[in-house]
Design a protein around this motif. Structure first.
Motif, short mmCIF file in Angstrom:
data_model
loop_
_atom_site.label_atom_id
_atom_site.label_comp_id
_atom_site.label_asym_id
_atom_site.label_seq_id
_atom_site.Cartn_x
_atom_site.Cartn_y
_atom_site.Cartn_z
N SER A 6 0.84 -1.20 0.00
CA SER A 6 0.00 0.00 0.00
C SER A 6 0.88 1.25 0.00
CB SER A 6 -0.90 0.01 1.24
OG SER A 6 -1.65 -1.16 1.34
N PRO A 7 0.31 2.38 -0.42
CA PRO A 7 1.03 3.65 -0.29
C PRO A 7 0.89 4.16 1.14
CG PRO A 7 -1.12 4.05 -1.18
CD PRO A 7 -1.01 2.56 -1.01
N ALA A 8 1.37 5.36 1.41
CA ALA A 8 1.18 6.01 2.71
C ALA A 8 0.52 7.36 2.47
CB ALA A 8 2.53 6.20 3.41
N LYS A 9 -0.23 7.84 3.46
CA LYS A 9 -0.89 9.14 3.32
C LYS A 9 0.12 10.28 3.34
CE LYS A 9 -5.18 7.66 5.57
NZ LYS A 9 -6.08 7.87 6.72
N LYS A 10 1.13 10.14 4.18
CA LYS A 10 2.12 11.21 4.32
C LYS A 10 3.20 11.05 3.26
CE LYS A 10 4.95 13.58 7.79
NZ LYS A 10 5.47 13.54 9.18
N MET A 11 3.52 12.16 2.55
CA MET A 11 4.51 12.12 1.49
C MET A 11 5.44 13.33 1.59
SD MET A 11 2.17 10.90 -1.76
CE MET A 11 3.60 10.57 -2.82
N ALA A 77 10.89 6.62 -2.16
CA ALA A 77 11.49 7.63 -1.28
C ALA A 77 10.50 8.71 -0.90
CB ALA A 77 12.71 8.25 -1.97
N SER A 78 9.35 8.74 -1.55
CA SER A 78 8.37 9.80 -1.33
C SER A 78 7.42 9.50 -0.17
CB SER A 78 7.56 10.05 -2.60
OG SER A 78 6.64 11.10 -2.42
N TYR A 79 7.05 8.23 -0.01
CA TYR A 79 6.10 7.86 1.05
C TYR A 79 6.80 7.79 2.41
CZ TYR A 79 2.94 6.62 -2.76
OH TYR A 79 2.15 6.66 -3.87
N GLU A 80 6.10 8.25 3.45
CA GLU A 80 6.72 8.35 4.78
C GLU A 80 6.01 7.56 5.88
OE1 GLU A 80 8.98 12.32 5.51
OE2 GLU A 80 6.91 12.85 4.99
N GLY A 81 5.12 6.67 5.54
CA GLY A 81 4.39 5.91 6.56
C GLY A 81 5.28 4.93 7.31
N ILE A 82 4.70 4.29 8.33
CA ILE A 82 5.43 3.36 9.18
C ILE A 82 6.05 2.23 8.37
CG2 ILE A 82 5.16 1.63 11.01
CD1 ILE A 82 2.97 3.45 12.19
N GLN A 83 5.29 1.70 7.42
CA GLN A 83 5.80 0.61 6.59
C GLN A 83 7.09 1.02 5.88
OE1 GLN A 83 3.83 -2.28 3.24
NE2 GLN A 83 3.40 -0.11 3.08
N TYR A 84 7.12 2.25 5.38
CA TYR A 84 8.28 2.73 4.63
C TYR A 84 9.45 3.06 5.56
CZ TYR A 84 5.15 2.75 0.68
OH TYR A 84 4.28 2.35 -0.30
N GLN A 85 9.14 3.50 6.77
CA GLN A 85 10.20 3.76 7.74
C GLN A 85 10.94 2.48 8.10
OE1 GLN A 85 8.50 5.83 11.13
NE2 GLN A 85 7.32 7.18 9.80
N TYR A 86 10.20 1.38 8.26
CA TYR A 86 10.83 0.11 8.60
C TYR A 86 11.45 -0.57 7.40
CZ TYR A 86 9.57 0.12 13.48
OH TYR A 86 9.51 0.43 14.82
N THR A 198 -0.42 -1.20 13.55
CA THR A 198 0.93 -0.64 13.53
C THR A 198 1.99 -1.71 13.40
OG1 THR A 198 0.25 1.27 14.86
CG2 THR A 198 2.59 0.75 14.81
N LYS A 199 1.87 -2.78 14.18
CA LYS A 199 2.85 -3.85 14.12
C LYS A 199 2.84 -4.54 12.75
CE LYS A 199 3.33 -4.98 19.01
NZ LYS A 199 3.23 -6.06 20.04
N ALA A 200 1.66 -4.70 12.16
CA ALA A 200 1.57 -5.33 10.84
C ALA A 200 2.27 -4.47 9.79
CB ALA A 200 0.11 -5.55 10.46
N LYS A 201 2.10 -3.15 9.89
CA LYS A 201 2.77 -2.25 8.95
C LYS A 201 4.29 -2.33 9.11
CE LYS A 201 -1.02 1.13 8.71
NZ LYS A 201 -1.44 2.51 9.09
N MET A 202 4.75 -2.38 10.35
CA MET A 202 6.18 -2.52 10.61
C MET A 202 6.72 -3.80 9.98
SD MET A 202 5.93 -1.33 14.63
CE MET A 202 7.46 -2.11 15.13
N ALA A 203 5.99 -4.90 10.17
CA ALA A 203 6.44 -6.19 9.66
C ALA A 203 6.43 -6.23 8.13
CB ALA A 203 5.55 -7.30 10.21
N ARG A 204 5.44 -5.58 7.51
CA ARG A 204 5.41 -5.55 6.05
C ARG A 204 6.62 -4.82 5.49
NH1 ARG A 204 -0.87 -3.68 6.24
NH2 ARG A 204 -1.82 -5.74 6.49
N GLY A 205 6.98 -3.72 6.13
CA GLY A 205 8.16 -2.99 5.69
C GLY A 205 9.42 -3.82 5.87
N GLU A 206 9.53 -4.48 7.02
CA GLU A 206 10.69 -5.34 7.28
C GLU A 206 10.75 -6.51 6.29
OE1 GLU A 206 13.17 -5.08 9.36
OE2 GLU A 206 12.58 -3.76 11.01
#
Length: 246
Positions: A6-11, A77-86, A198-206
């Motif tokens: 998925s994308p993230a709302k914050k960019m 590099a544009s999306y800033e959500g939790i998934q992208y941070q991890y 939140t944890k699921a988003k973290m894991a998807r990014g990882e």
């Protein structure tokens, strides 16, 4: 193998760290959506986005002055959500960038499907937004099966790391021939696996970073994922669902 997220709302805009490589596949459709949003009044746009005034004003101005071909940032590099941070693409090696460019696809209500290095501009338009464009009642109807066809390509296995809001635009068109695997990250409680947002988003990014760093080419390779305390649970999993729990 294709991996969907998925994308993230914050960019953000970052034209210095990475250079984009090419434009999104569905830029004509994106232009239609841009023109539609630009024709909305501020109150209509705010209602569409379902956000506070600060965020609405930011995005209303973004659309007002938007260019789809100038001042672009690579999508990943544009999306800033939790998934992208991890996921941490800023520390990817050249080989990891090469991997995600080939295998990873970002689903978007505005752009449709994005490769990681496609040039994008910040926007706000979620897939579930009630945007009646081009005779369609919503964005699912606007995009129809285009996103599925783009992701499926020549019959690659599809690994779903996207939220239900976005995976829905792929799942509605799957055939019996498609290999489609959804990864579920959760905690076991009373014999059931419970996902926490939140944890699921973290894991998807990882998971994306794990796949890229290890150059995993087949879904079977995902089963060795063991980051953030998650482990593959064979007894709870199936051919269509890979379950990872803490």
């Amino acid at each position: 193998m294709r991996i969907i997220i998925s994308p993230a709302k914050k960019m953000k805009v970052d034209t210095d760290t990475f250079s984009y490589q090419g434009l999104p596949a569905f830029l004509e459709e994106t232009a239609v959506l841009m023109n539609w949003v630009q024709a909305l009044s501020y109150s209509e746009a705010r209602e569409l986005w379902g956000c506070n005034d600060k965020i609405a004003e930011l995005n209303f101005d973004r659309f007002r002055y938007m260019s789809l071909k100038e001042n672009l940032t690579p999508a990943l590099a544009s999306y800033e959500g939790i998934q992208y941070q991890y996921m941490a693409p800023e520390v990817f090696s050249k080989e990891a960038w090469k991997y995600v460019q080939e295998h990873l696809r970002i689903l978007s209500g505005f752009y449709g499907v994005l490769k990681p290095l496609d040039g994008v501009t910040p926007y706000r338009l979620e897939m579930q937004a009630k945007a009646g464009v081009g005779g369609a009642k919503d964005l699912y109807g606007f995009w129809k099966d285009k996103l599925y066809k783009e992701v499926r390509g020549c019959g690659e296995a599809i690994v779903n790391l996207a939220s239900k809001e976005y995976s829905k635009c792929i799942e509605g068109y799957l055939t019996e021939e498609d290999m489609y695997i959804t990864c579920i990250f959760g905690e076991e409680k009373d014999g059931k696996i419970i996902q926490k947002g939140t944890k699921a988003k973290m894991a998807r990014g990882e998971m994306v970073r794990f796949l890229a760093e290890n150059k995993i080419e087949e879904p079977e390779g995902m089963k060795t994922f063991n980051w953030l305390g998650y482990r593959y649970r064979e007894k709870l999993s199936s051919d269509r669902e890979y379950i990872f729990s803490l």
